[in-house]
Design a protein around this motif. Sequence first.
Motif, PDB file in Angstrom:
ATOM      1  N   GLY A  44       0.845  -1.192   0.000  1.00 26.98           N
ATOM      2  CA  GLY A  44       0.000   0.000   0.000  1.00 26.98           C
ATOM      3  C   GLY A  44       0.878   1.238   0.000  1.00 26.98           C
ATOM      4  N   ASN A  45       0.683   2.098   1.001  1.00 28.61           N
ATOM      5  CA  ASN A  45       1.464   3.334   1.116  1.00 28.61           C
ATOM      6  C   ASN A  45       2.552   3.218   2.188  1.00 28.61           C
ATOM      7  OD1 ASN A  45       2.020   5.997   0.303  1.00 28.61           O
ATOM      8  ND2 ASN A  45       0.891   6.812   2.054  1.00 28.61           N
ATOM      9  N   THR A  46       2.898   1.987   2.575  1.00 28.88           N
ATOM     10  CA  THR A  46       3.915   1.782   3.605  1.00 28.88           C
ATOM     11  C   THR A  46       5.107   1.014   3.035  1.00 28.88           C
ATOM     12  OG1 THR A  46       2.257   1.764   5.367  1.00 28.88           O
ATOM     13  CG2 THR A  46       4.400   0.784   5.881  1.00 28.88           C
ATOM     14  N   VAL A  47       6.306   1.552   3.267  1.00 29.62           N
ATOM     15  CA  VAL A  47       7.535   0.879   2.887  1.00 29.62           C
ATOM     16  C   VAL A  47       8.096   0.228   4.145  1.00 29.62           C
ATOM     17  CG1 VAL A  47       9.897   1.166   2.019  1.00 29.62           C
ATOM     18  CG2 VAL A  47       8.021   2.513   1.033  1.00 29.62           C
ATOM     19  N   PHE A  48       8.315  -1.079   4.077  1.00 32.44           N
ATOM     20  CA  PHE A  48       8.902  -1.819   5.185  1.00 32.44           C
ATOM     21  C   PHE A  48      10.320  -2.179   4.797  1.00 32.44           C
ATOM     22  CE2 PHE A  48      10.047  -5.740   7.344  1.00 32.44           C
ATOM     23  CZ  PHE A  48       9.780  -5.400   8.663  1.00 32.44           C
ATOM     24  N   GLY A  49      11.273  -1.897   5.692  1.00 28.30           N
ATOM     25  CA  GLY A  49      12.659  -2.189   5.363  1.00 28.30           C
ATOM     26  C   GLY A  49      13.478  -2.543   6.589  1.00 28.30           C
ATOM     27  N   VAL A  50      14.625  -3.138   6.325  1.00 25.08           N
ATOM     28  CA  VAL A  50      15.596  -3.459   7.361  1.00 25.08           C
ATOM     29  C   VAL A  50      16.867  -2.701   7.015  1.00 25.08           C
ATOM     30  CG1 VAL A  50      16.865  -5.286   8.549  1.00 25.08           C
ATOM     31  CG2 VAL A  50      14.554  -5.734   7.682  1.00 25.08           C
ATOM     32  N   ARG A  51      17.379  -1.926   7.982  1.00 29.40           N
ATOM     33  CA  ARG A  51      18.516  -1.045   7.751  1.00 29.40           C
ATOM     34  C   ARG A  51      19.639  -1.323   8.736  1.00 29.40           C
ATOM     35  NH1 ARG A  51      18.275   3.706   5.323  1.00 29.40           N
ATOM     36  NH2 ARG A  51      19.503   4.681   6.960  1.00 29.40           N
ATOM     37  N   ALA A  52      20.846  -0.981   8.325  1.00 25.10           N
ATOM     38  CA  ALA A  52      22.006  -1.011   9.205  1.00 25.10           C
ATOM     39  C   ALA A  52      22.606   0.392   9.208  1.00 25.10           C
ATOM     40  CB  ALA A  52      23.029  -2.028   8.714  1.00 25.10           C
ATOM     41  N   THR A  53      22.922   0.885  10.396  1.00 23.76           N
ATOM     42  CA  THR A  53      23.393   2.252  10.548  1.00 23.76           C
ATOM     43  C   THR A  53      24.711   2.285  11.318  1.00 23.76           C
ATOM     44  OG1 THR A  53      21.125   3.060  10.550  1.00 23.76           O
ATOM     45  CG2 THR A  53      22.770   4.518  11.472  1.00 23.76           C
ATOM     46  N   ALA A  54      25.622   3.149  10.875  1.00 20.58           N
ATOM     47  CA  ALA A  54      26.939   3.284  11.495  1.00 20.58           C
ATOM     48  C   ALA A  54      26.952   4.443  12.480  1.00 20.58           C
ATOM     49  CB  ALA A  54      28.003   3.508  10.414  1.00 20.58           C
ATOM     50  N   LEU A  55      27.246   4.128  13.723  1.00 18.53           N
ATOM     51  CA  LEU A  55      27.489   5.153  14.735  1.00 18.53           C
ATOM     52  C   LEU A  55      29.009   5.297  14.830  1.00 18.53           C
ATOM     53  CD1 LEU A  55      24.931   3.939  17.405  1.00 18.53           C
ATOM     54  CD2 LEU A  55      24.620   5.743  15.688  1.00 18.53           C
ATOM     55  N   ILE A  56      29.531   6.249  14.083  1.00 23.53           N
ATOM     56  CA  ILE A  56      30.973   6.462  14.014  1.00 23.53           C
ATOM     57  C   ILE A  56      31.317   7.527  15.048  1.00 23.53           C
ATOM     58  CG2 ILE A  56      32.899   7.124  12.541  1.00 23.53           C
ATOM     59  CD1 ILE A  56      31.089   6.251  10.127  1.00 23.53           C
ATOM     60  N   VAL A  57      31.870   7.079  16.175  1.00 23.88           N
ATOM     61  CA  VAL A  57      32.195   7.969  17.289  1.00 23.88           C
ATOM     62  C   VAL A  57      33.699   7.952  17.499  1.00 23.88           C
ATOM     63  CG1 VAL A  57      31.852   8.430  19.748  1.00 23.88           C
ATOM     64  CG2 VAL A  57      29.954   7.531  18.382  1.00 23.88           C
ATOM     65  N   LYS A  58      34.273   9.150  17.552  1.00 22.33           N
ATOM     66  CA  LYS A  58      35.706   9.293  17.802  1.00 22.33           C
ATOM     67  C   LYS A  58      35.916  10.552  18.635  1.00 22.33           C
ATOM     68  CE  LYS A  58      40.149   9.594  15.443  1.00 22.33           C
ATOM     69  NZ  LYS A  58      40.826   9.670  14.148  1.00 22.33           N
ATOM     70  N   ASP A  59      36.697  10.440  19.687  1.00 21.74           N
ATOM     71  CA  ASP A  59      36.983  11.587  20.562  1.00 21.74           C
ATOM     72  C   ASP A  59      35.690  12.252  21.045  1.00 21.74           C
ATOM     73  OD1 ASP A  59      39.733  11.160  20.208  1.00 21.74           O
ATOM     74  OD2 ASP A  59      39.764  12.427  18.406  1.00 21.74           O
ATOM     75  N   ASN A  60      34.720  11.421  21.412  1.00 20.01           N
ATOM     76  CA  ASN A  60      33.435  11.891  21.941  1.00 20.01           C
ATOM     77  C   ASN A  60      32.641  12.731  20.932  1.00 20.01           C
ATOM     78  OD1 ASN A  60      31.876  11.424  24.292  1.00 20.01           O
ATOM     79  ND2 ASN A  60      32.060  13.591  24.819  1.00 20.01           N
ATOM     80  N   ARG A  61      32.876  12.458  19.630  1.00 22.13           N
ATOM     81  CA  ARG A  61      32.147  13.154  18.561  1.00 22.13           C
ATOM     82  C   ARG A  61      31.560  12.125  17.608  1.00 22.13           C
ATOM     83  NH1 ARG A  61      36.134  16.783  15.637  1.00 22.13           N
ATOM     84  NH2 ARG A  61      37.353  14.879  15.838  1.00 22.13           N
ATOM     85  N   LEU A  62      30.378  12.423  17.074  1.00 24.21           N
ATOM     86  CA  LEU A  62      29.672  11.555  16.131  1.00 24.21           C
ATOM     87  C   LEU A  62      29.810  12.125  14.729  1.00 24.21           C
ATOM     88  CD1 LEU A  62      27.624   9.189  15.599  1.00 24.21           C
ATOM     89  CD2 LEU A  62      25.806  10.903  15.960  1.00 24.21           C
ATOM     90  N   LEU A  63      30.165  11.257  13.773  1.00 26.96           N
ATOM     91  CA  LEU A  63      30.228  11.681  12.377  1.00 26.96           C
ATOM     92  C   LEU A  63      28.822  11.627  11.797  1.00 26.96           C
ATOM     93  CD1 LEU A  63      32.056  12.539  10.001  1.00 26.96           C
ATOM     94  CD2 LEU A  63      32.138  10.118   9.354  1.00 26.96           C
ATOM     95  N   VAL A  64      28.349  12.763  11.292  1.00 32.98           N
ATOM     96  CA  VAL A  64      27.019  12.867  10.701  1.00 32.98           C
ATOM     97  C   VAL A  64      27.117  13.477   9.313  1.00 32.98           C
ATOM     98  CG1 VAL A  64      25.763  13.006  12.897  1.00 32.98           C
ATOM     99  CG2 VAL A  64      26.610  15.101  11.822  1.00 32.98           C
TER     100      VAL A  64
END
Length: 151
Positions: A11-31
Amino acid sequence: MTQQDFRTKVGNTVFGVRATALIVKDNRLLVVEDEDGFYTIGGAIQVDEATEDAVVREVKEELGVKAQAGQLAFVVENRFEQAGVHYHNIEFHYLVDLLEDAPLTMQEDEKMQPCEWIDLDQLQNIQLVPAFLKTALPNWDGQLRHIHLNE
């Protein structure tokens, strides 16, 4: 042969499975910065692909650098609407170590977008997607958390 992403539309819903990277260095997140705000590197897993492999592949595709999946931090059931389309994603958010220096641009298809390192204690001050990371990541205790989002 192109691999099939683990996404389907009903219908109008997209169902998906995702993988996400939390890249943290020196207490900072890469966005990555987009016109709507900031988000982390990641994308849909492919059929028959392990989530750990997917996050490493996404980092390579989007940043062009080698990475290693670390600890799984969050499993997120994320329901939201964007541009009139409803999404229901199951997301695996991994801490990821970069094996090379990160560029300050991300490339997705033909689109180049700037990347930025944001202090974890400053995440509250940006439009971060998904927003739960603003508080969950700086306060993360090292234990896997299961999160339900319904925006």
